[in-house]
Design a protein around this motif. Structure first.
Motif, PDB file in Angstrom:
ATOM      1  N   LEU A 231       0.831  -1.196   0.000  1.00 17.88           N
ATOM      2  CA  LEU A 231       0.000   0.000   0.000  1.00 17.88           C
ATOM      3  C   LEU A 231       0.871   1.254   0.000  1.00 17.88           C
ATOM      4  N   ARG A 232       0.586   2.171  -0.933  1.00 19.94           N
ATOM      5  CA  ARG A 232       1.346   3.409  -1.030  1.00 19.94           C
ATOM      6  C   ARG A 232       0.490   4.644  -0.775  1.00 19.94           C
ATOM      7  N   ARG A 233      -0.733   4.656  -1.314  1.00 19.57           N
ATOM      8  CA  ARG A 233      -1.602   5.816  -1.168  1.00 19.57           C
ATOM      9  C   ARG A 233      -3.050   5.369  -0.986  1.00 19.57           C
ATOM     10  N   VAL A 234      -3.811   6.186  -0.238  1.00 20.71           N
ATOM     11  CA  VAL A 234      -5.249   5.966  -0.067  1.00 20.71           C
ATOM     12  C   VAL A 234      -5.948   7.302  -0.283  1.00 20.71           C
ATOM     13  N   HIS A 235      -7.040   7.266  -1.010  1.00 19.59           N
ATOM     14  CA  HIS A 235      -7.896   8.448  -1.138  1.00 19.59           C
ATOM     15  C   HIS A 235      -9.311   8.039  -0.762  1.00 19.59           C
ATOM     16  N   MET A 236      -9.959   8.805   0.096  1.00 21.71           N
ATOM     17  CA  MET A 236     -11.289   8.422   0.558  1.00 21.71           C
ATOM     18  C   MET A 236     -12.097   9.671   0.884  1.00 21.71           C
ATOM     19  N   GLY A 237     -13.397   9.486   1.010  1.00 16.83           N
ATOM     20  CA  GLY A 237     -14.229  10.633   1.345  1.00 16.83           C
ATOM     21  C   GLY A 237     -15.670  10.250   1.564  1.00 16.83           C
ATOM     22  N   THR A 238     -16.358  11.086   2.321  1.00 19.08           N
ATOM     23  CA  THR A 238     -17.797  10.976   2.526  1.00 19.08           C
ATOM     24  C   THR A 238     -18.403  12.341   2.233  1.00 19.08           C
ATOM     25  N   LEU A 239     -19.274  12.396   1.238  1.00 14.04           N
ATOM     26  CA  LEU A 239     -19.859  13.655   0.801  1.00 14.04           C
ATOM     27  C   LEU A 239     -21.372  13.569   0.882  1.00 14.04           C
ATOM     28  N   ASP A 240     -21.958  14.399   1.731  1.00 13.21           N
ATOM     29  CA  ASP A 240     -23.411  14.430   1.885  1.00 13.21           C
ATOM     30  C   ASP A 240     -24.046  15.238   0.764  1.00 13.21           C
ATOM     31  N   GLN A 241     -25.237  14.820   0.341  1.00 12.55           N
ATOM     32  CA  GLN A 241     -25.928  15.559  -0.716  1.00 12.55           C
ATOM     33  C   GLN A 241     -26.336  16.948  -0.235  1.00 12.55           C
ATOM     34  N   ALA A 242     -26.742  17.046   1.037  1.00 14.84           N
ATOM     35  CA  ALA A 242     -27.149  18.333   1.610  1.00 14.84           C
ATOM     36  C   ALA A 242     -26.891  18.278   3.106  1.00 14.84           C
TER      37      ALA A 242
ATOM     38  N   ARG B 246     -20.622  18.928   2.818  1.00 13.19           N
ATOM     39  CA  ARG B 246     -22.034  18.935   3.177  1.00 13.19           C
ATOM     40  C   ARG B 246     -22.905  19.374   1.997  1.00 13.19           C
ATOM     41  N   PHE B 247     -22.306  19.628   0.833  1.00 17.08           N
ATOM     42  CA  PHE B 247     -23.042  20.189  -0.296  1.00 17.08           C
ATOM     43  C   PHE B 247     -22.730  19.467  -1.600  1.00 17.08           C
ATOM     44  N   ASN B 248     -22.734  18.139  -1.593  1.00 15.28           N
ATOM     45  CA  ASN B 248     -22.482  17.389  -2.822  1.00 15.28           C
ATOM     46  C   ASN B 248     -23.823  17.165  -3.527  1.00 15.28           C
ATOM     47  N   GLY B 249     -24.263  18.169  -4.267  1.00 14.81           N
ATOM     48  CA  GLY B 249     -25.614  18.171  -4.801  1.00 14.81           C
ATOM     49  C   GLY B 249     -25.973  16.996  -5.682  1.00 14.81           C
ATOM     50  N   ALA B 250     -24.994  16.332  -6.286  1.00 12.78           N
ATOM     51  CA  ALA B 250     -25.288  15.198  -7.172  1.00 12.78           C
ATOM     52  C   ALA B 250     -25.809  13.987  -6.414  1.00 12.78           C
ATOM     53  N   GLY B 251     -25.512  13.891  -5.110  1.00 11.92           N
ATOM     54  CA  GLY B 251     -25.961  12.745  -4.330  1.00 11.92           C
ATOM     55  C   GLY B 251     -24.985  12.405  -3.222  1.00 11.92           C
ATOM     56  N   TYR B 252     -25.231  11.281  -2.561  1.00 12.94           N
ATOM     57  CA  TYR B 252     -24.395  10.822  -1.454  1.00 12.94           C
ATOM     58  C   TYR B 252     -23.237  10.008  -2.017  1.00 12.94           C
ATOM     59  N   ASP B 253     -22.030  10.490  -1.833  1.00 11.99           N
ATOM     60  CA  ASP B 253     -20.844   9.909  -2.463  1.00 11.99           C
ATOM     61  C   ASP B 253     -19.877   9.422  -1.387  1.00 11.99           C
ATOM     62  N   VAL B 254     -19.665   8.119  -1.332  1.00 10.72           N
ATOM     63  CA  VAL B 254     -18.726   7.514  -0.378  1.00 10.72           C
ATOM     64  C   VAL B 254     -17.817   6.569  -1.139  1.00 10.72           C
ATOM     65  N   ARG B 255     -16.504   6.865  -1.118  1.00  4.29           N
ATOM     66  CA  ARG B 255     -15.559   6.014  -1.840  1.00  4.29           C
ATOM     67  C   ARG B 255     -14.257   5.868  -1.071  1.00  4.29           C
ATOM     68  N   MET B 256     -13.520   4.845  -1.427  1.00  8.03           N
ATOM     69  CA  MET B 256     -12.187   4.632  -0.864  1.00  8.03           C
ATOM     70  C   MET B 256     -11.318   3.993  -1.944  1.00  8.03           C
ATOM     71  N   GLU B 257     -10.229   4.648  -2.306  1.00 12.67           N
ATOM     72  CA  GLU B 257      -9.288   4.117  -3.290  1.00 12.67           C
ATOM     73  C   GLU B 257      -8.018   3.689  -2.576  1.00 12.67           C
ATOM     74  N   LEU B 258      -7.571   2.479  -2.847  1.00 16.06           N
ATOM     75  CA  LEU B 258      -6.329   1.970  -2.297  1.00 16.06           C
ATOM     76  C   LEU B 258      -5.357   1.725  -3.445  1.00 16.06           C
TER      77      LEU B 258
END
Length: 365
Positions: free
Chosen positions: A160-171, A246-258
Motif C-alpha cells: 500500500l502506497r496511497r489511499v484516497h477516501m471521502g464521505t460527501l453528503d448531498q445536503a 455537506r453540499f455534494n448536490g449530485a448525491g451521497y458519495d462515499v468512496r475509498m481508493e487503495l
C-alpha cells in the motif's frame, strides 16, 4: 414473533439460534427505527423504548409483535440478552455506563461521545466491567470495504502506497443536528478514519486538515466547516487524503481508493455513484444516484445487526469495539486541532487514556 421472519433470511439451525435471543432497543429516531425493523424478524423478542411515548406507540403499531417499555424500565430489565443504543449522541456515554450493570452485550451507534475525555472514560468503564460493546461502524460489514481489506491482506494490490477516501453528503443536516454533531470530523469523517484503520491494518501517525465554513452561520456559529480536505500519514509511511462535503448536490458519495505497487482497488464505484463523466463515449454510471447513507449502506446495516445478534447469543465476535471508537475519535480530534491551529498534529499529542488509567489502548479489529 416467528411469523415476522423475512423471507430473505435463510432458514436453518443458525436462524433458530438467533431466534432464542431477546433484544432491547433504546431510541426510535431515524436510525433506531431502521435497526428495530431489521431486528424484529430476527429476534425471539424485541423490546423497544423511547423518551417520546407517542413515537414508541406509533412504532409498535407499525411493527406488530414488539414489546414496549419506558427507558427506565428497559435499562432495569433482567430478561434481555443484548441492548441496542440509538439515542442522541449526547446520551450515549451515560446510557452505556448505566447499561453496563445489566451484564449483557451492548451495541451503540457512533460516536460514544463527541468529547474525547468522556470517550476514554467510557472505554475504561467498559474494560473494567468486562462489557462486550459493539460500535456502529457499519462499513466493517460492507461488501466493498471487506473485499478491499481482504485483497490488501492477500497481496493482490501489492504494498500500500496511497489511499484516497471521502464521505460527501448531498445536503447538510438541520442546524439543530449540526449544533450537537461534534463537527464534520467527528460526525462524518470518523467513519472514514475507522474504515482506514480496519482496511489498511495501519494506524495514523500524523494529521493535517484544512476547511471552510463558506461564511455560513450554520457552520461558523459552531466552529464547524462545510468543506474539508485532510492529509494523513500512516505508520508504514503510506499517504492518505480524505475529503468531506455537506453540499455534494449530485448525491451521497462515499468512496475509498487503495493504490498499491501492483494495482488499485476502489470501494463505492458502482452504478449509483453520483458522478457524471465528460468523456463522449462514457455511459457509466447508469443508475439512480445514492441520496443518503441509509440507502447506500442498507445491506451493511442488516449484516451489522445480524452480527450483534450473534454476539448477544454468545456465538459471535465483535469486530468494531470501544478501542476502535477511541482510535477513530483521536484522529478526528487531531484533525480538529490541526484545522484550528493551521499545523500538522502528531497522534501522540492526543490522549489515548484517561488521566487516572495506566492501561494501554489496543485494537480489537
Amino acid at each position: 414473533m416467528s411469523r415476522l421472519r423475512d423471507a430473505r433470511w435463510p432458514r436453518g439451525p443458525r436462524e433458530r439460534r438467533l431466534h432464542m435471543v431477546t433484544i432491547g432497543l433504546l431510541g426510535l429516531g431515524r436510525i433506531g427505527a431502521m435497526h428495530a425493523k431489521i431486528l424484529a424478524p430476527l429476534a425471539d423478542r424485541l423490546v423497544v423504548a423511547d423518551t417520546r411515548p407517542q413515537l414508541t406507540a406509533d412504532f409498535a403499531a407499525e411493527v406488530p409483535g414488539v414489546e414496549v417499555r419506558t427507558p427506565d424500565q428497559l435499562l432495569a430489565s433482567s430478561d434481555l440478552d443484548g441492548l441496542v443504543i440509538t439515542t442522541p449522541t449526547d446520551t450515549h456515554a451515560a446510557t452505556i455506563d448505566r447499561a453496563a450493570g445489566l451484564g449483557i452485550p451492548i451495541f451503540c451507534e457512533k460516536p460514544v461521545s463527541t468529547d474525547l475525555a468522556t470517550t476514554l472514560e467510557v472505554a475504561r468503564i467498559v474494560r473494567e466491567k468486562g462489557v462486550r460493546l459493539q460500535m456502529g461502524f457499519q462499513r466493517h460489514f460492507d461488501a466493498g470495504y471487506t473485499t478491499a481489506r481482504n485483497n490488501l491482506r492477500a497481496g493482490k494490490i501489492g504494498d500500500l502506497r496511497r489511499v484516497h477516501m471521502g464521505t460527501l453528503d448531498q445536503a447538510p443536516a438541520p442546524r439543530e443536528f449540526l449544533a450537537a454533531s461534534g463537527g464534520i470530523y467527528t460526525d462524518c469523517l470518523i467513519h472514514d478514519f475507522d474504515a482506514l484503520r480496519w482496511v489498511s491494518g495501519q494506524e495514523v501517525s500524523e494529521a493535517y486538515a484544512i476547511g471552510t465554513d463558506l461564511g455560513m452561520p450554520d457552520f461558523a456559529d459552531f466552529g464547524d466547516v462545510a468543506e474539508t480536505v485532510v492529509l494523513l500519514t500512516l505508520t508504514n509511511g503510506a499517504l492518505v487524503t480524505a475529503h468531506s462535503s455537506r453540499f455534494n448536490g449530485a448525491g451521497y458519495d462515499v468512496r475509498m481508493e487503495l493504490h498499491g505497487t501492483l494495482g488499485t482497488d476502489t470501494v463505492g464505484l458502482d452504478e449509483h455513484l453520483p458522478m457524471t463523466s465528460t468523456e463522449p463515449a462514457a455511459t457509466y454510471p447508469a443508475g439512480d444516484p445514492w441520496v443518503d447513507f441509509i440507502l447506500r449502506f442498507k445491506p451493511a446495516y442488516e449484516a451489522e445487526m445480524r452480527a450483534f445478534m450473534e454476539v448477544a447469543a454468545g456465538t459471535g465476535n465483535i469486530t468494531a469495539g470501544i478501542e476502535d471508537a477511541v482510535a477513530a475519535l483521536r484522529i478526528s480530534e487531531a484533525c480538529s486541532i490541526s484545522r484550528r491551529e493551521h499545523r500538522p498534529v502528531r497522534l501522540e499529542e492526543i490522549a489515548a487514556e484517561p488521566p487516572s488509567s495506566s492501561q494501554k489502548t489496543g485494537n480489537e479489529a
